[in-house]
Structure formats: structure tokens, C-alpha cells
Scaffold this active site. Structure first.
Site, short mmCIF file in Angstrom:
data_model
loop_
_atom_site.label_atom_id
_atom_site.label_comp_id
_atom_site.label_asym_id
_atom_site.label_seq_id
_atom_site.Cartn_x
_atom_site.Cartn_y
_atom_site.Cartn_z
N CYS A 13 -13.14 -14.93 -7.21
CA CYS A 13 -13.71 -14.28 -6.19
C CYS A 13 -15.28 -13.53 -6.54
O CYS A 13 -14.94 -12.69 -7.45
CB CYS A 13 -13.09 -13.40 -5.33
N GLU A 271 6.86 2.59 21.27
CA GLU A 271 5.58 2.48 20.50
C GLU A 271 4.50 3.33 21.07
O GLU A 271 4.60 3.82 22.10
CB GLU A 271 5.13 0.74 20.88
N CYS A 346 6.09 -1.34 5.27
CA CYS A 346 4.97 -2.03 4.57
C CYS A 346 4.56 -1.01 3.45
O CYS A 346 3.61 -0.99 2.95
CB CYS A 346 4.01 -2.14 5.49
#
Ligand code: SAH
Length: 397
Positions: A13, A271, A346
């Protein structure tokens, strides 16, 4: 695994250093997986054995959501790209190896169209100008494509012609939305939206279910690995039929809807984001499910209310953002005492913090730890953890 593709592309990259988004690109994919595995082991070793991380077959072009910031340089040339990690400087990027190629091409085409329509880019300091960001979301399974033009002002000169021009180049685009963000903020999207073309939402498919996605709703960015992750989460939940399941931090309802399809008797989802809740309600309907309800609010408060009402819950699925869960949530979880807790994370650091808190306060014990590589070449790590409680199980009988 396609070794050759990895070796050809690895480290190739041109903006690797400047961009900073792919922190692990200097490592081969195997080394990246080892690095992530070791990090999870280091953080979660006190809780049990960590299963080998599940990597991607082809760890490129996996991002279904691509976002670019726009600016005009002193010579009047328009650039689009990403913010350099940790700064507000934009690095020009036209094509990124982890992003969907069509999305990248659409963003370049928007940039090239701007001058012919006399449309400017937004200047954050002067608080003047038009285009701030472009966001493209693509349903990999359905091929539906959403283009979101984030503008500093609501006025969009030659709007219809612009929409026509971009659609002529990309018939794949199924909806175009103008999002208005006039504020000095790090957030890409503002509150107000105007649908310029199509429905204003796209759909995708995961684990045999169909999902509607709005511009502002969270949706996992790597659908290939999301199916792997959700598959593990459902396996860990061990549903046999008729269980009552909570899907907390549910986004557009993906996990709860898949759980309902896998035999959960009833599902309640919570949520914070109102648009995502609207999508979730619609998604339950579209998948023909009547045994699922969604609530808008803070997951911690919701858990506390459910615990106070003395509801019987069999399994809690939790998928908080990077900051992790809250003590309020975890205290209510202990009170609620479901047999099974599936924690999808995460961020292994906040996961470790929350697991320390939970296991110190209760007899919940970690039964399985499964990392899944959702974000190849970046430092981000996704992990799914199964916890059970002997006391909770004993209370059932
Ligand atoms: N489970 C979903 C979403 C996970 S991302 C999926 O797999 O797609 C985390 C979600 O938590 C986001 O949708 C975010 O809007 C939501 N969220 C963040 N803070 C929250 C809170 N305090 N209470 C409830 N939801 C929250």
C-alpha cells in the site's frame, strides 16, 4: 488460504505509513493472526483457554462500508481520502486494499463530478462550502448500494442533475441520501437526512436472514467474518427451543433475529440508536418473526428494569461498543442470572475489564473464548466469549 495474493499485496500500500489505518500491514497475514492470538491470550489467560483465532480465507476488499473526507488544497484541487490515524489531516486515497472496490470507484467519481456542477468541498475552519464526506454502504449478498453525501449545508444546487450523472456512471447504486452535518464535530454523519433517490436504505443477508440498513445504523463491516462470528455466538448460546433471549446493544437486530430463527422462544432487543431500532423492528417483520420485540434505550438501564421486574431470562447476548459494558449493566446481569451469557467484543481490553468485574462479583465462569479476525491488517480484534453460572442453572430446577 490464497498465499500468493497475500504475498503480492502484503506491504504494497502506497500510503501505509501516512494513513495508519492498517497498523499490521508490515506483517504477513499469518503473523498478524499470531499477533492477535497472543494479545487475546495475554489479556484473557486468567479466564481460560483461548481457541485459535479464525482468520479470513481472502483478507482483502472485505469492508462493505467506505467513508471518505473531502477537501480542496491551495491550488484548488479537490482531494478525498481518510483521516490520518489520530489526527484531522486527510490522506488522499483513491483505492484501498481492504475496502470494496466499487465503493472506492464511486467516491472517486463523486469527486470528479464536483467541479462540473460547481460544487465545493466544505471548509471546517471557515464553516463554508458544500461536501464534507461521502459514505458508501454495499450489501455484498444483495448487491444493493447506498451513496450518502454528507454536506455542510442543506442547499444542494443542481441536485437532480448530479443524482442523474452519478447514477448514469453507476447503475449499481440503489439509493442516494443527503445527510446534513453543519456542526463542528468529529462525527461524520449529522442528524438530518434527505432521500434523493430510492428507498433511503439498503438490505443485506446474513445467516439466511435479511436485514435493512439505514445510513446511521451500525452494521458489521465484514460480512464474511460476521457470519462466522454470529455462527459461534449462536452455537455458544446453545438454544434448544423456547428460550427467552436478550439481544443487548442489538444494532439493527441481527443477532436476536438469527437467534429467533434458531429456535429461541422469544427475544427482546435493546439499542440506543433510534434509526437502528426502527430497522430492527422492520427486520423482524421482514423475516416473518412475531416473537421478537425491540426497545430503544440504554442497555444498562434496560437490564436493570428487566432484573427489577424479576423476568426469567435464559440467555443474554451482549455486543457493546469499544468502550465495553457498564457496571450498571453487569450488576443487573448478575441479578437477572441467565444460565448463559454470550459476550461479543470488539475490544479485548474492555472485555478483560468486564470479565474481571463479572467473575469477581458472581459465579459466572468463562467456558469458551473464540477470537475471530473481522479486521485483517488492522490492530482491531473481535472475540466471542461464553459464560455460564452454576447457581443460575441450579435456580432453574
Ligand atoms: N449487535 C449489533 C451491533 C453491535 S455494535 C451487530 O452485531 O450488528 C454496538 C451497538 O451498541 C451499536 O449499534 C450502538 O449504537 C449500540 N450502543 C452503544 N451504546 C449503547 C448503550 N449504552 N445502550 C444500548 N446500545 C448502545
Amino acid at each position: 488460504m490464497s498465499q500468493s495474493a497475500i504475498h503480492i499485496q502484503n506491504g504494497s500500500c502506497p500510503v501505509y505509513k501516512k494513513c495508519g489505518g492498517c497498523q499490521l500491514q508490515n506483517l504477513s497475514y499469518e503473523e498478524q493472526l499470531r499477533f492477535k492470538q497472543n494479545k487475546v491470550i495475554k489479556l484473557l489467560k486468567p479466564f481460560g483457554r483461548v481457541s485459535p483465532i479464525i482468520g479470513m480465507e481472502n483478507p482483502y476488499r472485505y469492508r462493505n462500508k467506505v467513508q471518505a473526507a473531502f477537501f480542496t488544497d491551495r491550488s484548488g484541487k479537490i482531494h478525498s481520502g481518510v483521516y490520518q490515524s489520530g489526527t484531522h489531516r486527510i490522506v488522499s486515497v483513491d483505492d484501498c486494499q481492504i475496502e470494496d472496490a466499487l465503493a472506492d470507484r464511486i467516491i472517486v467519481a463523486v469527486r470528479r463530478l464536483l467541479p462540473s456542477f460547481h460544487l465545493s468541498t466544505y471548509d471546517e475552519d471557515a464553516r463554508r462550502g458544500f461536501l464534507r464526506h461521502v459514505l458508501v454502504k454495499r450489501g455484498f449478498a444483495t448487491n444493493q448500494v447506498m451513496l450518502v453525501l454528507v454536506t455542510g449545508t442543506p442547499v444542494f444546487p443542481s441536485k437532480n442533475h448530479f443524482v442523474k450523472a452519478i447514477r448514469a456512471q453507476f447503475p449499481e447504486i440503489t439509493t442516494i441520501v443527503q445527510n446534513i452535518n453543519p456542526f463542528r464535530t468529529n462525527l461524520v454523519l449529522g442528524e438530518r437526512e434527505i432521500v434523493l433517490y430510492g428507498k433511503g436504505t439498503i438490505e443485506d443477508e446474513l445467516c439466511g436472514c435479511r436485514f435493512r440498513i439505514s445510513p446511521k445504523s451500525f452494521y458489521q463491516i465484514n460480512p464474511v467474518q460476521t457470519e462466522v462470528l454470529y455462527g459461534k455466538a449462536i452455537e455458544f448460546a446453545g438454544l434448544r427451543g423456547n428460550e427467552t433471549v436478550l439481544d443487548t446493544y442489538c444494532g439493527i437486530g441481527t443477532i436476536g433475529i438469527i437467534a429467533a430463527k434458531h429456535g429461541a422462544g422469544q427475544v427482546f432487543g435493546v439499542e440506543l440508536n433510534g434509526d437502528a431500532v426502527r430497522d430492527a423492528i422492520q427486520n423482524a417483520k421482514a423475516n416473518g418473526l412475531k416473537n421478537i420485540r425491540f426497545f430503544q434505550g440504554d442497555a444498562g438501564e434496560f437490564m436493570q428494569n428487566v432484573a427489577q421486574e424479576g423476568e426469567h431470562i435464559d440467555a443474554v447476548m451482549m455486543d457493546p461498543p469499544r468502550a465495553g459494558s457498564s457496571e450498571q449493566f453487569l450488576d443487573a446481569l448478575v441479578k437477572l442470572s441467565p444460565t448463559t451469557v454470550v459476550y461479543i467484543s470488539c475490544n479485548p481490553e474492555t472485555l478483560a475489564r468486564d470479565l474481571h468485574y463479572l467473575t469477581a462479583k458472581s459465579d459466572y465462569r468463562v467456558q469458551a473464548i473464540q477470537p475471530v479476525d473481522m479486521f485483517p491488517h488492522t490492530q482491531h480484534i473481535e472475540t466471542v466469549v461464553l459464560l455460564t453460572s452454576k447457581a443460575a442453572l441450579a435456580n432453574r430446577f
